[in-house]
Design a protein around this motif. Structure first.
Motif, PDB file in Angstrom:
ATOM      1  N   LEU A 257       0.837  -1.190   0.000  1.00 57.67           N
ATOM      2  CA  LEU A 257       0.000   0.000   0.000  1.00 57.67           C
ATOM      3  C   LEU A 257       0.876   1.245   0.000  1.00 57.67           C
ATOM      4  N   ALA A 258       0.457   2.256  -0.763  1.00 59.66           N
ATOM      5  CA  ALA A 258       1.094   3.571  -0.748  1.00 59.66           C
ATOM      6  C   ALA A 258       0.025   4.571  -0.348  1.00 59.66           C
ATOM      7  N   ARG A 259       0.274   5.329   0.705  1.00 61.32           N
ATOM      8  CA  ARG A 259      -0.753   6.231   1.226  1.00 61.32           C
ATOM      9  C   ARG A 259      -0.930   7.452   0.344  1.00 61.32           C
ATOM     10  N   ARG A 260      -2.176   7.770   0.110  1.00 63.36           N
ATOM     11  CA  ARG A 260      -2.591   8.988  -0.581  1.00 63.36           C
ATOM     12  C   ARG A 260      -3.643   9.634   0.306  1.00 63.36           C
ATOM     13  N   GLY A 261      -4.174  10.744  -0.109  1.00 63.45           N
ATOM     14  CA  GLY A 261      -5.208  11.389   0.680  1.00 63.45           C
ATOM     15  C   GLY A 261      -4.604  12.382   1.653  1.00 63.45           C
TER      16      GLY A 261
END
Length: 102
Positions: free
Chosen positions: A7-11
């Motif tokens: 997972l790569a965090r966005r937001g």
């Protein structure tokens, strides 16, 4: 090169949104990746079909090339039938703590 499906965090702050990506394990979590494979939105209800979306064909391709999924991504893949369910056991958490002696 050790590949990971992770997972790569966005937001923004307090509004998480994750991309499921294939990346070199040496790269930072939100850094450079090779291919975007899907999305994960933890703010949606668990029964919403848009909570986890990914391209199963591309994930199978990366698994054939030797990429290993992280624990969270492996759970998503198990739920969709791409991986065999693994038995998980955490016996230390299940046992009660020692009573306090006076």
């Amino acid at each position: 090169m050790a590949m990971k499906i992770r997972l790569a965090r966005r937001g923004s702050k307090k509004r998480p949104f994750y991309s499921i990506v294939a990346a070199d394990s040496r790269m930072p979590r939100d850094g450079r990746f090779i291919e975007k494979l899907g999305t994960y939105n933890p703010l949606l209800p668990k029964d919403n079909p848009d909570r986890v979306k990914f391209d199963a064909d591309r994930i199978k391709h990366w698994l054939k090339l030797g990429a290993s999924p992280t624990d969270r991504v492996a759970r998503f893949m198990e739920a969709h039938g791409l991986l065999e369910p693994r038995v998980r056991n955490n016996p230390k958490k299940a046992q009660p703590k020692k009573p306090v002696e006076n």
